[in-house]
Design an enzyme around this catalytic site. Structure first.
Site, mmCIF file in Angstrom:
data_model
loop_
_atom_site.group_PDB
_atom_site.id
_atom_site.type_symbol
_atom_site.label_atom_id
_atom_site.label_comp_id
_atom_site.label_asym_id
_atom_site.label_seq_id
_atom_site.Cartn_x
_atom_site.Cartn_y
_atom_site.Cartn_z
ATOM 1 C CB CYS A 40 2.170 -8.409 9.072
ATOM 2 S SG CYS A 40 2.999 -6.987 8.353
ATOM 3 C CB CYS A 64 11.499 -0.859 2.145
ATOM 4 S SG CYS A 64 9.858 -1.586 2.241
ATOM 5 C CB CYS A 118 12.685 3.048 3.239
ATOM 6 S SG CYS A 118 11.627 4.117 4.241
ATOM 7 C CD GLU A 157 4.501 -8.998 -0.115
ATOM 8 O OE1 GLU A 157 5.041 -8.879 0.988
ATOM 9 O OE2 GLU A 157 5.127 -9.005 -1.184
ATOM 10 C CB CYS A 213 5.448 2.148 -0.028
ATOM 11 S SG CYS A 213 5.754 3.222 1.394
ATOM 12 C CB CYS A 230 9.147 -5.235 3.710
ATOM 13 S SG CYS A 230 9.502 -5.492 5.425
HETATM 14 N N1 SAH Z 1 5.724 2.486 6.364
HETATM 15 C C1 SAH Z 1 5.648 1.933 7.687
HETATM 16 C C2 SAH Z 1 5.098 0.521 7.734
HETATM 17 C C3 SAH Z 1 5.565 -0.448 6.697
HETATM 18 S S1 SAH Z 1 7.267 -0.974 6.819
HETATM 19 C C4 SAH Z 1 6.983 2.016 8.374
HETATM 20 O O1 SAH Z 1 7.934 2.501 7.749
HETATM 21 O O2 SAH Z 1 7.096 1.671 9.533
HETATM 22 C C5 SAH Z 1 7.265 -2.030 8.237
HETATM 23 C C6 SAH Z 1 8.630 -2.234 8.859
HETATM 24 O O3 SAH Z 1 9.455 -3.067 8.043
HETATM 25 C C7 SAH Z 1 9.397 -0.939 9.024
HETATM 26 O O4 SAH Z 1 10.016 -0.887 10.285
HETATM 27 C C8 SAH Z 1 10.387 -1.034 7.899
HETATM 28 O O5 SAH Z 1 11.456 -0.183 8.103
HETATM 29 C C9 SAH Z 1 10.737 -2.495 7.939
HETATM 30 N N2 SAH Z 1 11.455 -2.991 6.765
HETATM 31 C C10 SAH Z 1 11.382 -2.567 5.494
HETATM 32 N N3 SAH Z 1 12.224 -3.253 4.704
HETATM 33 C C11 SAH Z 1 12.865 -4.135 5.498
HETATM 34 C C12 SAH Z 1 13.859 -5.119 5.283
HETATM 35 N N4 SAH Z 1 14.381 -5.331 4.079
HETATM 36 N N5 SAH Z 1 14.272 -5.843 6.345
HETATM 37 C C13 SAH Z 1 13.747 -5.650 7.584
HETATM 38 N N6 SAH Z 1 12.809 -4.736 7.842
HETATM 39 C C14 SAH Z 1 12.371 -3.979 6.811
#
Ligand code: SAH
Length: 350
Positions: A105, A119, A116, A92, A112, A336
């Protein structure tokens, strides 16, 4: 199918075309053709001789992206694309038309590995790292979209799917390319790299002399909670991560951004805000509060507006620089990995 030139620097192109008798300066010409004029066919590079074009077409290729799906927010400000590479993997890429310019972005990995909890990008694990060309192709694609309206990409956030610091070498090569006059001539200050917190790589990036903005995904003020939300915290503790963030700020003189997504009943309490304020005290940093984009599969919801305001107020009272991210593209699943996940899951995309 010849050797792909897309993603190479002018010098690298010059080196690979040299055995075919093409002069070194052609490297920059070809690079400009691909990155600035969006040419995906050597035949369109009319500043090359017919013979050179034929030779290039025979031995080389220009691998870019194709659009697999797209969504545009109702207000017209956010556009999200699912872009496919040669071979079929897709990621994306999002365009956000901000008051300060066009921000995009981009993704650095297919899927990944970070795991997390909140995510969607990680739901099916890591597929693979993107190549330099695949990272760059997302930007070139957006430049091409914007060029129609005589616009361009003003800022890049490396915040799409994947952990950029897990694809470190390609990331750094990509950042350097963005800066080149024959690519986008973009200042490093206009690029933000977001990480879940790969501590040794934060130190490495600080030493690269590329003053990009570092964004650290914090999301919790204690090791106990952060380890639950972000497995990476079991390897690199909060204290070690914050020390690395300080080192990055010291080395580059750049303010570090700490991202904190607010999840109802999980990390949005006032006590948690006080703990976060303590962690941030005295840092060259700012906190970015983001209401979580609900991921149905995870059952996580965003707090009520009052709760988010209370959280922000606790930080402000303690003189922590805090911004609440304006929500963009909420109606198009801009967060994300959600679009890719829907497509993979075979769901209809509106
Ligand atoms: N791996 C890197 C970059 C990709 S995620 C990182 O962790 O920073 C980019 C951002 O989106 C991160 O801050 C992540 O925590 C956030 N993110 C992931 N899922 C999300 C969600 N459901 N709602 C809001 N932010 C989210």
């Amino acid at each position: 199918m010849g050797v792909n030139l897309f993603g190479l620097s002018a010098q690298e192109i010059a080196e690979v075309i040299a055995p075919y008798g093409l002069k070194a300066f052609r490297g920059k010409q070809i690079a400009k053709g691909m990155y600035q004029r969006f040419l995906a066919d050597f035949q369109d590079m009319t500043d090359l001789s017919k013979a050179d074009r034929a030779l290039l077409s025979e031995h080389f290729s220009i691998d870019t992206v194709t659009v697999k799906a797209e969504q545009h927010s109702k207000d017209g400000k956010t556009s999200k694309y699912l872009l496919a590479f040669v071979g079929g993997d897709c990621v994306e890429t999002v365009l956000m038309r901000q008051p300060y310019g066009n921000s995009i972005c981009i993704s650095t990995q297919v899927g990944c590995a970070m795991g997390c909890l909140f995510c969607a990008s990680t739901l099916n694990g890591l597929v693979r790292n993107l190549t330099v060309g695949e990272i760059l192709a997302q930007v070139v694609f957006m430049q091409q979209q914007l060029a129609v309206a005589q616009q361009k990409v003003d800022t890049i956030v490396v915040m799409g799917s994947g952990e950029p610091l897990h694809n470190y070498d390609h990331l750094v090569q990509f950042l350097k390319l963005c800066h080149e006059d024959y690519v986008f001539h973009l200042g490093y200050r206009h690029i933000t790299v977001s990480t879940a917190g790969i501590v040794p790589k934060i130190y490495a990036l600080a030493k690269e002399q590329l003053p990009v903005t570092l964004s650290i995904s914090l999301h919790a003020p204690t090791d106990e909670l952060r380890s639950r939300l972000m497995p990476v915290n079991r390897r690199f503790s909060l204290a070690d991560l914050l020390t690395a963030g300080d080192a990055y700020a010291m080395e580059t003189g750049r303010r570090v951004t700490y991202e904190y997504i607010l999840i109802a009943g999980v990390n949005d309490g006032e006590e948690q805000a006080r703990l976060l304020a303590k962690l941030m005290k005295g840092k060259l940093a700012n906190v970015n509060l983001i209401p979580v984009n609900p991921v149905v599969e995870r059952g996580l919801a965003r707090p009520k507006a009052e709760q988010m305001e209370r959280f922000a107020k606790v930080l402000e009272e303690r003189h922590i620089t805090v911004t609440v991210r304006r929500e963009m593209g909420g109606d198009i699943q801009a967060a994300c990995g959600q679009l890719r996940h829907q497509i993979l899951a075979g769901k209809d995309v509106k």
